[in-house]
Write an enzyme that holds these catalytic residues in place. Structure first.
Site, PDB file in Angstrom:
ATOM      1  CG  ASP A 182       5.930  18.916  55.397  1.00 46.73           C
ATOM      2  OD1 ASP A 182       6.448  19.382  54.362  1.00 46.73           O
ATOM      3  OD2 ASP A 182       4.926  18.182  55.387  1.00 46.73           O
ATOM      4  CE  LYS A 184      -0.880  21.021  71.018  1.00 43.14           C
ATOM      5  NZ  LYS A 184      -1.768  22.197  70.862  1.00 43.14           N
TER       6      LYS A 184
HETATM    7  C1  IPM Z   1       8.926  18.948  51.573  1.00 47.10           C
HETATM    8  C2  IPM Z   1       8.035  17.894  51.002  1.00 47.10           C
HETATM    9  C3  IPM Z   1       8.543  16.532  51.460  1.00 47.10           C
HETATM   10  C4  IPM Z   1       8.484  16.506  52.971  1.00 47.10           C
HETATM   11  C5  IPM Z   1       7.796  15.328  50.847  1.00 47.10           C
HETATM   12  C6  IPM Z   1       7.830  15.360  49.344  1.00 47.10           C
HETATM   13  C7  IPM Z   1       8.326  14.026  51.376  1.00 47.10           C
HETATM   14  O1  IPM Z   1       6.713  18.122  51.380  1.00 47.10           O
HETATM   15  O2  IPM Z   1      10.135  18.946  51.254  1.00 47.10           O
HETATM   16  O3  IPM Z   1       8.434  19.781  52.324  1.00 47.10           O
HETATM   17  O4  IPM Z   1       7.432  16.224  53.555  1.00 47.10           O
HETATM   18  O5  IPM Z   1       9.509  16.769  53.586  1.00 47.10           O
HETATM   19 MG    MG Z   2       6.414  19.937  52.443  1.00 47.33          MG
END
Ligand code: IPM
Ligand code: MG
Length: 356
Positions: free
Chosen positions: A246, A190
């Protein structure tokens, strides 16, 4: 002897892991190598026993392991505990402890499952194969965070900070990965708003001169979220920071039809890594023999490849999964008309039986 620490975790974690172990054992028998599995607690089950989602015993075992296989963590039971003690904090702690800064999340559409995708066939094309390389130990997940009261309420912050080295090391992984694929890296950021993104762009652009054969392009994250749905074929490797990765990796996974099919590898500088499905602990179906073990089984295949350079052993697992899909067996998440519905156990048995 390979020493693998196994962390089943919570929810469906134990069932998908036990079925993955069946498959790994079948591979070790066929190719005549030895694996020792050592099981430890992480997440909610570790909170219940030790009041700590990543207890010292688990930590020590992980640091001594050749590699780590993880199920999933979390569940409603632990939703109310304070954030440093949530199951998720155990997972983040594990990633940090292992210095697993590069998270490889392949989104690959199995031709047998293409019609299970919510995206039209003509948009997906044949054999869609995207690799998200997500930075995993920096950014807002690990930056300074806090809360403070002020006269009209409260404020809260999570600092998204990166330094040059953190960007460079994961960018090297992305360029090398692209070199083994179609040779394209898309840096997603971004940079029109965030200072940290500007540093990502400058750093990755400089580093790209070491990889003249790789094509580097840039895309803002909002546009990338849209382009993944509009024209996913344009992507080969997506390189991005922790939080964007994520979100985008969940999105990319849905192109394939099921979150239950996608493995991941989290790697640092050494050979050891953390291998886990990208889906969560699915507490709503835990213990009911409904979970799809394939994402974890494929994570086992990634482990053999990345941690142990065992290409033919890893390929044997991929082939076994593909054979079982060809035979028409499906867990509930990927069931389609005229296919044979099976549970977690049977899916694990079928795949293991293909390794002969
Ligand atoms: C992932 C999950 C994790 C993250 C969570 C469970 C902390 O969503 O591995 O993508 O956000 O990294
Ligand atoms: Mg995740």
């Amino acid at each position: 002897m390979m020493k693998i620490v196994v962390l089943p975790g919570d929810g469906i974690g134990p069932e998908i892991i036990s079925n993955t172990l069946k498959v790994l054992k079948a591979v070790s028998k066929k190719f005549k190598f030895e694996i020792a599995f050592e099981e430890h607690l992480i997440g909610g089950c570790a909170i219940d026993k030790y009041d700590n989602p990543f207890p010292p015993l688990t930590q020590k075992a992980c640091l001594q392991a050749d590699s780590i296989l993880l199920g999933a963590v979390g569940g409603p039971k632990w939703d109310k505990v304070v954030s440093e003690k949530r199951p998720e904090a155990g997972l983040l702690n594990l990633r940090k402890t292992m210095n697993a800064f590069a998270n490889l999340r392949p989104a690959h559409v199995y031709p047998q499952l293409a019609s299970a995708s919510s995206i039209k066939q003509e948009v997906l094309g044949n054999n869609l194969d995207i690799m998200v390389v997500r930075e995993l130990t920096g950014g807002a997940y690990f930056g300074d965070k806090g809360r403070k009261k002020y006269e009209n309420g409260e404020k809260a912050w999570d600092l998204m900070m990166y330094n040059t080295e953190e960007i460079e090391r994961v960018a090297h992984v992305a360029f090398k990965t692209a070199g083994l694929r179609k040779g394209k890296v898309m840096l997603v950021d971004k940079a029109n708003v965030l200072e940290s993104s500007k540093l990502w762009r400058e750093t990755v652009t400089k580093l790209a001169t070491n990889y003249p054969e790789i094509e580097l392009k840039y895309m803002y994250v909002d546009n990338a979220a849209m382009q993944l749905i509009r024209d996913p074929k344009q992507f080969d490797v997506i390189l991005t920071e922790n939080l964007f990765g994520d979100i985008l990796s969940d999105e990319a996974s849905m192109l394939t039809g099921s979150l239950g099919m996608l493995p991941s590898a989290s790697l640092g500088f050494g050979k050891n890594g953390i291998y886990e499905p990208i889906h969560g602990s699915a507490p709503d179906i835990a213990g009911q023999d409904k979970a799809n073990p394939i994402a974890t089984i494929l994570s086992g295949a990634m482990m053999l490849l990345y941690s142990f350079d065992m290409k033919k052993e890893s390929d044997a697992i991929l082939q076994a999964v593909s054979n079982v899909l060809d035979m028409g067996y499906r867990t509930p998440d990927i069931i389609q008309p005229e296919m044979k519905l099976v549970g977690t156990e049977e899916m694990g048995n079928l795949i293991a039986a293909q390794i002969v």
